[in-house]
Structures are given as C-alpha cells and as structure tokens.
Design an enzyme around this catalytic site. Sequence first.
Site, PDB file in Angstrom:
ATOM      1  N   GLU A  32     -13.777  70.078  78.738  1.00  0.00           N
ATOM      2  CA  GLU A  32     -14.470  70.950  79.704  1.00  0.00           C
ATOM      3  C   GLU A  32     -15.952  71.168  79.393  1.00  0.00           C
ATOM      4  OE1 GLU A  32     -12.024  74.462  79.842  1.00  0.00           O
ATOM      5  OE2 GLU A  32     -10.248  73.350  80.448  1.00  0.00           O
TER       6      GLU A  32
ATOM      7  N   GLU B 235      -2.802  68.068  82.554  1.00  0.00           N
ATOM      8  CA  GLU B 235      -2.374  69.481  82.575  1.00  0.00           C
ATOM      9  C   GLU B 235      -1.850  69.847  83.959  1.00  0.00           C
ATOM     10  OE1 GLU B 235      -5.448  72.093  81.079  1.00  0.00           O
ATOM     11  OE2 GLU B 235      -6.008  70.691  79.495  1.00  0.00           O
TER      12      GLU B 235
ATOM     13  N   ASN C 119     -11.643  65.320  78.491  1.00  0.00           N
ATOM     14  CA  ASN C 119     -10.686  66.020  79.363  1.00  0.00           C
ATOM     15  C   ASN C 119     -11.392  67.129  80.143  1.00  0.00           C
ATOM     16  OD1 ASN C 119      -7.839  66.509  80.060  1.00  0.00           O
ATOM     17  ND2 ASN C 119      -8.046  68.439  78.930  1.00  0.00           N
TER      18      ASN C 119
ATOM     19  N   HIS D 270      -5.156  70.995  87.760  1.00  0.00           N
ATOM     20  CA  HIS D 270      -4.627  72.323  88.076  1.00  0.00           C
ATOM     21  C   HIS D 270      -4.867  72.535  89.576  1.00  0.00           C
ATOM     22  CE1 HIS D 270      -3.859  73.371  83.945  1.00  0.00           C
ATOM     23  NE2 HIS D 270      -5.087  73.039  83.601  1.00  0.00           N
TER      24      HIS D 270
ATOM     25  N   ASP E  60      -0.310  71.165  87.154  1.00  0.00           N
ATOM     26  CA  ASP E  60       0.515  72.214  87.753  1.00  0.00           C
ATOM     27  C   ASP E  60       0.024  72.410  89.177  1.00  0.00           C
ATOM     28  OD1 ASP E  60      -1.830  73.689  87.192  1.00  0.00           O
ATOM     29  OD2 ASP E  60      -0.887  74.850  85.606  1.00  0.00           O
TER      30      ASP E  60
HETATM   31  O1  9MR Z   1      -2.233  77.425  78.776  1.00  0.00           O
HETATM   32  C1  9MR Z   1      -3.206  77.882  77.873  1.00  0.00           C
HETATM   33  C2  9MR Z   1      -3.076  79.381  77.711  1.00  0.00           C
HETATM   34  O2  9MR Z   1      -1.870  79.706  77.037  1.00  0.00           O
HETATM   35  C3  9MR Z   1      -4.260  79.918  76.941  1.00  0.00           C
HETATM   36  O3  9MR Z   1      -4.207  81.329  76.931  1.00  0.00           O
HETATM   37  C4  9MR Z   1      -5.541  79.439  77.573  1.00  0.00           C
HETATM   38  C5  9MR Z   1      -6.705  79.950  76.796  1.00  0.00           C
HETATM   39  O4  9MR Z   1      -7.896  79.411  77.193  1.00  0.00           O
HETATM   40  O5  9MR Z   1      -5.560  78.030  77.602  1.00  0.00           O
HETATM   41  C6  9MR Z   1      -4.561  77.524  78.416  1.00  0.00           C
HETATM   42  O6  9MR Z   1      -4.660  76.113  78.496  1.00  0.00           O
HETATM   43  C7  9MR Z   1      -5.875  75.622  79.055  1.00  0.00           C
HETATM   44  C8  9MR Z   1      -6.149  74.302  78.391  1.00  0.00           C
HETATM   45  O7  9MR Z   1      -6.181  74.470  76.990  1.00  0.00           O
HETATM   46  C9  9MR Z   1      -7.449  73.703  78.880  1.00  0.00           C
HETATM   47  N1  9MR Z   1      -7.473  73.603  80.327  1.00  0.00           N
HETATM   48  C10 9MR Z   1      -7.101  74.799  81.042  1.00  0.00           C
HETATM   49  C11 9MR Z   1      -5.767  75.328  80.558  1.00  0.00           C
HETATM   50  C12 9MR Z   1      -5.336  76.540  81.370  1.00  0.00           C
HETATM   51  O8  9MR Z   1      -6.189  77.613  81.200  1.00  0.00           O
END
Ligand code: 9MR
Length: 453
Positions: free
Chosen positions: A157, A264, A199, A235, A266
């Site tokens: 990101e 990722e 990513n 997402h 969903d």
């Molecule tokens: O799913 C993850 C969640 O449990 C955490 O609290 C969050 C913190 O930033 O990160 C989420 O996963 C993220 C991933 O690492 C990167 N892309 C976005 C995902 C959803 O927020």
Amino acid sequence: MRRTHAILTVVTAGAVAAGAFVTLSPAANAATTLGSAASAKGRYFGTAAAAYKFSDSVYTRILDSEFTMVTPENEMKWDATEPSQNSFNYASADTIVARAKANGQRVRGHALAWHSQQPSWAQNLSGTALRNAMVNHITNVATHYKGQLYAWDVVNEAFSDNGDGSRRNSNLQQTGNDWIEVAFRTARAADPNVKLCYNDYNTDGVNAKSTAVYNMVKDFLARGVPIGCVGFQSHINSASPLPSDYQANLQRFADLGVEVQITELDIAGSGTAQANSYANVVKACLGVSKCAGITVWGIRDSDSWRSGDTPLLFDNSGDPKAAYNAVISAFGSAPSSPSASVSVSPSASSSAPDPGGAGCTATFSNNAWTGGFVTTVTVKAGASALSGWKVALTLPSGAAITNSWSASASGSSGAVTFSNVNYNGGVAAGGSTSFGFQGTGSAPSGTATCTAS
Ligand code: 9MR
C-alpha cells in the site's frame, strides 16, 4: 445398505467390519474443496488466517480442509514481529507456518514494509534511522522464513488514493523515493527464491493508482530490481465495485512478465449478487495464465475485518454460502451453478442424542432453495476417538448430489453413503467434524446413520 434408513444407529467401532457397509467408489464423487477446485486449474486458493483462532474447531476444520495457501492476517506484520527494536518475536507467525506445513499448504508472507501497523518505536523514527531500521527488519524477518514461503508482500500500500498516481506520504516515503526498491533488494538478499510481491488495494481496475504501480513494476523490471509478483487485494464493496476491466488490468501486469495474485479478496453483499461477483473474480483469474491464485481475507463472515458486510464464503456458523458454491462452479468443479436462485432459508435440523458410548452420531441441516440445496453434516464421536467414519442417509425421490466436500460419496441419489477423507477421519472422543454436499431437487429429511470404521 441395510442401515440407510435406520433411525440413528450407534455402532461400536469393533462391531463394524470393513466391507460390512456399502462398497465405496472413491472416484464417483471425490470431495471437492476450494483448494481442490482451484488445483484442478493450476491455481491455489488461500485464506488469511489468525493464530488466535486455532482453538476454534469449526475455524480450523475449514482452514485445514478447504485451502491450499495461507496468509497470516496480522502475525507477520512489523508490530507483531519486531515489537521493540531489534528484538524479534515469531511465535504467532511460526504457529501459522507450522500448521500450514502440517496440512500441505503454502504460505504467503504479509507484509515486510508498510506504513501501517508499525511498532511505536518505528513510528517515532525518521530519515536514515528509519531506513536502516526497515532494512534490518526485512533482513531479519525474511531470513527467519527463508525457504519457507511461497511469496512475500515486500511492500504494501505505498501509493496514494489521490487519483494522481503519487506515492502515499508515509514515514517510509519520507526516507527517500527509493525505499521500495531498497526493500525489494533487501528481501532478495535474505531469501533467494521466494517470490517478491508489491501489494495494494484500489488497484483492481485500470486507474491512476494501478497505472502508477504498473509503471513502477515496469521500471523495476527494466532496472533489475527484483520483483516477481503483484498482489491485487480486491476488497470489493458498493463504494469500490468489481471493475469491468478487472481481468484486463491483471493481464496488463502479467504482460510485463510478473505473476499476478488476488491477495485479500472479500466482496460485500449476499446471495446471488455476491455469488456472481465471486464467480467473476475466479473467471478473471482463470483468464490470465499468470494469475497464480486467489486468497480470501478470512474464512467465516464473522472472521472478517468488516464482518458487517458479510463478505466471505462461509457464514458465521461455518456453513458454505452461495458464494462458496459459485466459486467451486466457476473453477469448473461443479456441474451446476447454484446462483440462479439462492434464497437460502435454513430448514429444520435433524436431531440426534449424544452418542454416549463408542461409535458416532450424525446430524445434518439444510439450506434449501427452489430446485436445490446444500446440506451440512456434523459427525460426532462418542466416548472413543474415531479413526474413520461413514454416514448413510437417503435422498428424496428425484434429488441428486452434484458435489460434496470433506467426504467421499458413494452414489448420488437414493441411499447414499459418505466416508471420511484422509484429513478428517480422526475425531477425538466427544469431538466432531463436518462435511457437506450440494444437490438438485429436494433436500434430505429424516435421520442420518453414522458408523465408526
Ligand atoms: O484484517 C486485518 C485486521 O485484522 C487488522 O486489524 C488490520 C490492521 O490494519 O489489517 C487488516 O488487514 C489488512 C491487510 O493487512 C492489508 N490490506 C487491508 C487489510 C484490511 O484492512
């Protein structure tokens, strides 16, 4: 066949000689899972996994049986692996890697360098000190997992959502524009064979952000910066719908020579619309030869970082949703798509007393719609552990099984027997496991008979 319509029969393991039951033909209806359906097309199917949920047997049953790739949801992030500077903690991440290894699953590492989920000590650094800390972090973590991972999200990101293709203004970015390539070179020095990915999210269609990533990848390849894959988080919700050029966007990256991965996934929603979107993602990946696989960001809706959107493939109880069946079908592993009508209204469960003694019981519940159904069967061990089990039940006239998962079925209509597959034959005393099947026609009613084998 003699017990197929018996009212719940409990049989001790010793009383059932192999062969006393119906003869099974394993090839007739091999258990289909997300992983096996994807494997049939040369793809993996993965999920994000959280180590703290490993005490939840519904969670681990699905994790262990359905997926061929695992991404630690939070356990490999900077705050988890280096909570204080140069002091590393791999306990939770190692738990996930060990479990995956035991189940023959591969692992995607996530994520080495990211503006978010940095430990507070890193958030307070800047300039050369932060750059050096990043390099030290990547070197240590990538070395710890050297040779054990399929891919690393090296940088996550790093581009902004401004619409101008600019970099995100993070503390890492402020260490110099070359921080991304330094991260990739550092990861490669630590692990010579792992695939190194960039990513990001909102890069799923052709837009300013994805084009900026595209240009970076092109430049890296031209200059020999080691990058091998690009992850598209995907997402999807109403504010960020599945783009019509999703496949074309994957393809333009693939055409640069990198592997593409859906990392990722969903999709907010429910029913047919959600199922169709999932199917479209699968079809897009299948349409791009360099699309290696798909990872969903969690197992049950309740496991999701945005559970209110019900964006995943299993409901809160761990039952497969219409979207699950649509994914299997899109991979070409199910003869019919359930997406035509998916008003899934839970119907009555069969009931069964606790087995009490040795042997096992089987109970089942149906999600039925006009012309079809999904049945989930729970197998419960009695006072003794099971090393194998068989479940018999009878389908109503006209009903036919079209696919099953986590069990091997003999026959597809009338009296049908399911036997365990290799990973779920062992059930601890008093423990349970489950399997399922999808069919056309009316859902089964009455009782199921379980025998230890
Ligand atoms: O799913 C993850 C969640 O449990 C955490 O609290 C969050 C913190 O930033 O990160 C989420 O996963 C993220 C991933 O690492 C990167 N892309 C976005 C995902 C959803 O927020």
